[in-house]
Design an enzyme around this catalytic site. Structure first.
Site, PDB file in Angstrom:
ATOM      1  N   TYR A 129      -5.356  71.099  44.774  1.00 13.05           N
ATOM      2  CA  TYR A 129      -5.744  72.288  45.525  1.00 13.05           C
ATOM      3  C   TYR A 129      -6.361  73.301  44.567  1.00 13.05           C
ATOM      4  O   TYR A 129      -5.749  73.679  43.571  1.00 13.05           O
ATOM      5  CB  TYR A 129      -4.540  72.918  46.234  1.00 13.05           C
ATOM      6  CG  TYR A 129      -4.937  74.001  47.211  1.00 13.05           C
ATOM      7  CD1 TYR A 129      -5.072  73.710  48.567  1.00 13.05           C
ATOM      8  CD2 TYR A 129      -5.238  75.291  46.788  1.00 13.05           C
ATOM      9  CE1 TYR A 129      -5.490  74.688  49.465  1.00 13.05           C
ATOM     10  CE2 TYR A 129      -5.651  76.268  47.671  1.00 13.05           C
ATOM     11  CZ  TYR A 129      -5.767  75.965  49.009  1.00 13.05           C
ATOM     12  OH  TYR A 129      -6.180  76.933  49.889  1.00 13.05           O
ATOM     13  N   GLN A 188      -3.517  73.949  56.083  1.00  8.25           N
ATOM     14  CA  GLN A 188      -4.129  72.784  56.725  1.00  8.25           C
ATOM     15  C   GLN A 188      -4.677  71.796  55.700  1.00  8.25           C
ATOM     16  O   GLN A 188      -4.683  70.582  55.938  1.00  8.25           O
ATOM     17  CB  GLN A 188      -5.221  73.205  57.714  1.00  8.25           C
ATOM     18  CG  GLN A 188      -6.403  73.948  57.126  1.00  8.25           C
ATOM     19  CD  GLN A 188      -6.214  75.457  57.119  1.00  8.25           C
ATOM     20  OE1 GLN A 188      -5.091  75.946  57.067  1.00  8.25           O
ATOM     21  NE2 GLN A 188      -7.311  76.193  57.177  1.00  8.25           N
ATOM     22  N   ASN A 211      -2.330  80.237  47.847  1.00  8.81           N
ATOM     23  CA  ASN A 211      -1.731  81.468  48.363  1.00  8.81           C
ATOM     24  C   ASN A 211      -0.350  81.192  48.952  1.00  8.81           C
ATOM     25  O   ASN A 211       0.185  80.081  48.843  1.00  8.81           O
ATOM     26  CB  ASN A 211      -2.660  82.125  49.384  1.00  8.81           C
ATOM     27  CG  ASN A 211      -2.886  81.258  50.622  1.00  8.81           C
ATOM     28  OD1 ASN A 211      -2.140  80.324  50.911  1.00  8.81           O
ATOM     29  ND2 ASN A 211      -3.934  81.569  51.367  1.00  8.81           N
ATOM     30  N   SER A 234       1.458  85.750  39.396  1.00  6.20           N
ATOM     31  CA  SER A 234       1.344  85.617  37.945  1.00  6.20           C
ATOM     32  C   SER A 234       2.239  86.616  37.209  1.00  6.20           C
ATOM     33  O   SER A 234       2.577  87.680  37.744  1.00  6.20           O
ATOM     34  CB  SER A 234      -0.109  85.829  37.517  1.00  6.20           C
ATOM     35  OG  SER A 234      -0.934  84.837  38.057  1.00  6.20           O
ATOM     36  N   GLN A 256      -3.146  89.719  33.657  1.00  2.00           N
ATOM     37  CA  GLN A 256      -2.364  89.107  34.728  1.00  2.00           C
ATOM     38  C   GLN A 256      -2.300  90.003  35.958  1.00  2.00           C
ATOM     39  O   GLN A 256      -2.290  89.525  37.093  1.00  2.00           O
ATOM     40  CB  GLN A 256      -0.960  88.770  34.240  1.00  2.00           C
ATOM     41  CG  GLN A 256      -0.929  87.742  33.137  1.00  2.00           C
ATOM     42  CD  GLN A 256      -1.745  86.501  33.495  1.00  2.00           C
ATOM     43  OE1 GLN A 256      -1.419  85.762  34.414  1.00  2.00           O
ATOM     44  NE2 GLN A 256      -2.842  86.277  32.765  1.00  2.00           N
ATOM     45  N   HIS A 259      -4.810  89.483  38.810  1.00  2.00           N
ATOM     46  CA  HIS A 259      -4.751  88.308  39.672  1.00  2.00           C
ATOM     47  C   HIS A 259      -4.357  88.654  41.103  1.00  2.00           C
ATOM     48  O   HIS A 259      -4.859  88.076  42.062  1.00  2.00           O
ATOM     49  CB  HIS A 259      -3.732  87.301  39.131  1.00  2.00           C
ATOM     50  CG  HIS A 259      -4.296  86.354  38.125  1.00  2.00           C
ATOM     51  ND1 HIS A 259      -5.306  85.479  38.411  1.00  2.00           N
ATOM     52  CD2 HIS A 259      -3.968  86.132  36.832  1.00  2.00           C
ATOM     53  CE1 HIS A 259      -5.588  84.756  37.338  1.00  2.00           C
ATOM     54  NE2 HIS A 259      -4.796  85.133  36.367  1.00  2.00           N
ATOM     55  N   GLU A 323       6.235  83.452  33.129  1.00  2.00           N
ATOM     56  CA  GLU A 323       5.171  82.452  33.072  1.00  2.00           C
ATOM     57  C   GLU A 323       4.513  82.458  31.685  1.00  2.00           C
ATOM     58  O   GLU A 323       4.290  81.398  31.089  1.00  2.00           O
ATOM     59  CB  GLU A 323       4.151  82.777  34.156  1.00  2.00           C
ATOM     60  CG  GLU A 323       2.978  81.835  34.249  1.00  2.00           C
ATOM     61  CD  GLU A 323       1.964  82.274  35.287  1.00  2.00           C
ATOM     62  OE1 GLU A 323       1.126  81.437  35.673  1.00  2.00           O
ATOM     63  OE2 GLU A 323       1.982  83.458  35.714  1.00  2.00           O
ATOM     64  N   HIS A 324       4.182  83.646  31.199  1.00  2.12           N
ATOM     65  CA  HIS A 324       3.548  83.791  29.883  1.00  2.12           C
ATOM     66  C   HIS A 324       4.284  84.853  29.068  1.00  2.12           C
ATOM     67  O   HIS A 324       4.717  85.860  29.625  1.00  2.12           O
ATOM     68  CB  HIS A 324       2.091  84.262  29.995  1.00  2.12           C
ATOM     69  CG  HIS A 324       1.268  83.551  31.017  1.00  2.12           C
ATOM     70  ND1 HIS A 324       1.015  84.070  32.284  1.00  2.12           N
ATOM     71  CD2 HIS A 324       0.608  82.371  30.970  1.00  2.12           C
ATOM     72  CE1 HIS A 324       0.241  83.238  32.959  1.00  2.12           C
ATOM     73  NE2 HIS A 324      -0.017  82.196  32.188  1.00  2.12           N
ATOM     74  N   GLU A 411      34.803  52.100  43.985  1.00  2.00           N
ATOM     75  CA  GLU A 411      34.009  52.952  44.861  1.00  2.00           C
ATOM     76  C   GLU A 411      34.048  52.506  46.323  1.00  2.00           C
ATOM     77  O   GLU A 411      33.393  53.103  47.184  1.00  2.00           O
ATOM     78  CB  GLU A 411      32.556  52.993  44.377  1.00  2.00           C
ATOM     79  CG  GLU A 411      32.407  53.724  43.044  1.00  2.00           C
ATOM     80  CD  GLU A 411      30.945  53.936  42.645  1.00  2.00           C
ATOM     81  OE1 GLU A 411      30.064  53.357  43.303  1.00  2.00           O
ATOM     82  OE2 GLU A 411      30.713  54.689  41.683  1.00  2.00           O
ATOM     83  N   HIS A 416      28.702  45.241  46.904  1.00  5.65           N
ATOM     84  CA  HIS A 416      28.291  45.381  45.505  1.00  5.65           C
ATOM     85  C   HIS A 416      29.138  44.472  44.613  1.00  5.65           C
ATOM     86  O   HIS A 416      28.624  43.773  43.739  1.00  5.65           O
ATOM     87  CB  HIS A 416      28.466  46.834  45.044  1.00  5.65           C
ATOM     88  CG  HIS A 416      27.371  47.753  45.467  1.00  5.65           C
ATOM     89  ND1 HIS A 416      27.125  48.078  46.771  1.00  5.65           N
ATOM     90  CD2 HIS A 416      26.443  48.445  44.731  1.00  5.65           C
ATOM     91  CE1 HIS A 416      26.112  48.922  46.849  1.00  5.65           C
ATOM     92  NE2 HIS A 416      25.680  49.158  45.617  1.00  5.65           N
TER      93      HIS A 416
END
Length: 432
Positions: A129, A188, A211, A234, A256, A259, A323-324, A411, A416
């Protein structure tokens, strides 16, 4: 913008309240995304085209929704030469960085005689995306598609909001070797990648930021497909002393803030006079910044200056888990080596975060909203998977089998236990 003093009696409580403030999307976004997902799952390409008409005011058909090879070439040709050169430069560095992340297959025989190991294989199909609302992002194409290409993904399907296709985005797609591009955005687009819609075939994993509606859709689709992360607004933290140029640090904070109005920029410094100079530089820069409206809202509502001893900065950074983070200091490693929670760390006075966004080679798709406490940035590992390999012979199974039986019985799983016990020598008929 909030100002905090580390020595204030209420610092810890005020700082925690600041970090806990919601910067995400309103609750109704999730409900709207759910409606879109169900419509696309049920009605396929018809729903995708309806939403493109409704939200993007674009008339598309099942035949025109795909970007043609000629359009990609035209985008490349229309991109200024210096931008094409920068795209190629960035792609080469991103490719080289991520190639070094490739893990090795392993195989060995242990002391019991069991052959063990693992092998890595790429995903078959990945959807990328690429946002297109506030700006065009050729760097997002490169940061997502190039690592997938390095990993050996067979099919990379890119989606980006319809309307005017930005030439630089198409040039980046060409540089990254992406030939399948669909002009569809929003929830979508994510739904089409997950479920398939007419000519858009489903993928195994969806990566790339978007978004609030895209993020909500990815959250709901996890399990139907893999996702890279849930991207939030951000963030940047800048740790700086008074040896820095205040205007440089102001620019880093605004890098930042521009953004998104929900982005967050935080300065940590031990000098109040320097902090005031940075604040003044931010105000001056906002007067001429083309993205000043969003940046001003971000700085006003979510920005912060923390006055604290620099030795306290690693702990503060870990609490923020940004993030940074930049350490604009003479010996940045002295403090940065103590940081555990950060998406990316930038060291020194001439290593602004913007370098990482474009050409350093490291990935700029990073954890936000404090997710750096438990998550890494995008890498080749997002596009490969590990398969375990196990092989026993009769002798090694004779060692492992009885313990398998004991644990299976403990168990309460008799099938098994039976699956193992019938292969043990003691269970075979006499003479066999």
């Amino acid at each position: 913008m909030r100002r905090f003093s580390f020595t204030a009696p209420d610092f810890q409580a005020a700082f925690k309240a600041f970090l806990d403030e919601r910067r995400g999307s309103p609750a109704d976004v999730d409900a709207a995304a759910a409606e879109v997902l169900e419509a696309v799952k049920t009605h396929g390409i018809d729903a995708v085209l309806d939403y493109s008409r409704k939200f993007d005011r674009v008339e598309l058909t099942a035949e025109t929704i795909r970007v043609t090879a000629d359009e990609i070439e035209q985008g490349w040709a229309a991109t200024p030469a210096d931008v094409r050169e920068a795209i190629a430069f960035a792609a080469a560095r991103i490719r080289a960085y991520h190639s070094r992340q490739r893990p090795a297959d392993q195989a060995w025989t242990d002391e019991a005689g069991v052959e063990l190991g693992w092998r890595w294989t790429p995903l078959e199909a990945v959807g990328v995306y690429v946002p297109g609302g506030r700006a065009a992002y050729p760097s997002t194409v490169l940061m997502n598609a190039v690592p997938a290409q390095v990993a050996g993904v067979d099919r990379i399907a890119m989606v980006t909001p319809p309307g005017k296709l930005q030439p630089a985005v198409l040039a980046a797609a060409k540089e990254a070797g992406v030939t399948e591009i669909w002009r569809v955005g929003g929830a979508q687009a994510v739904a089409a990648l997950a479920y398939g819609a007419g000519p858009i075939q489903p993928v195994d994993k969806i990566v790339g930021p978007g978004n609030a509606y895209v993020t909500a859709a990815k959250r709901r689709l996890y399990g139907v497909v893999g996702i890279d992360a849930l991207a939030g607004p951000s963030e940047i933290v800048v740790v700086a002393d008074n040896k820095n140029n205040p205007d440089w640090i102001a620019a880093d904070l605004l890098s930042q803030a521009e953004h998104d109005p929900a982005a967050q920029s935080i300065l940590i410094t031990d000098d109040e006079v320097f902090a005031a100079a940075v604040e003044a530089a931010v105000i001056e820069r906002l007067k001429t910044l083309a993205t000043g409206e969003d940046a001003a809202a971000s700085w006003r509502d979510h920005g912060a200056v923390i006055i604290a001893p620099l030795d306290e900065s690693p702990a503060l950074v870990d609490a923020i888990a940004p993030e940074h983070v930049e350490f604009a200091l003479d010996n940045p490693e002295r403090l940065s080596d103590r940081v555990r929670h950060a998406g990316a760390i930038f060291l020194g006075r001439v290593t602004p975060e913007a370098i990482g966004d474009y050409v350093a080679g490291s990935n700029h798709v990073l954890p936000t909203s404090r997710a750096a406490r438990f998550q890494s940035g995008l890498s080749i590992y997002d596009f490969i998977k590990r398969t375990s390999i196990v092989k026993c012979d009769a002798a090694s199974f004779g060692i492992l089998g009885p313990h398998t039986v004991a644990l299976a019985k403990a168990e309460g799983l008799p099938a098994h236990a039976l699956s193992a016990s019938i292969r043990l020598p003691s269970s075979l008929p006499s003479g066999d």
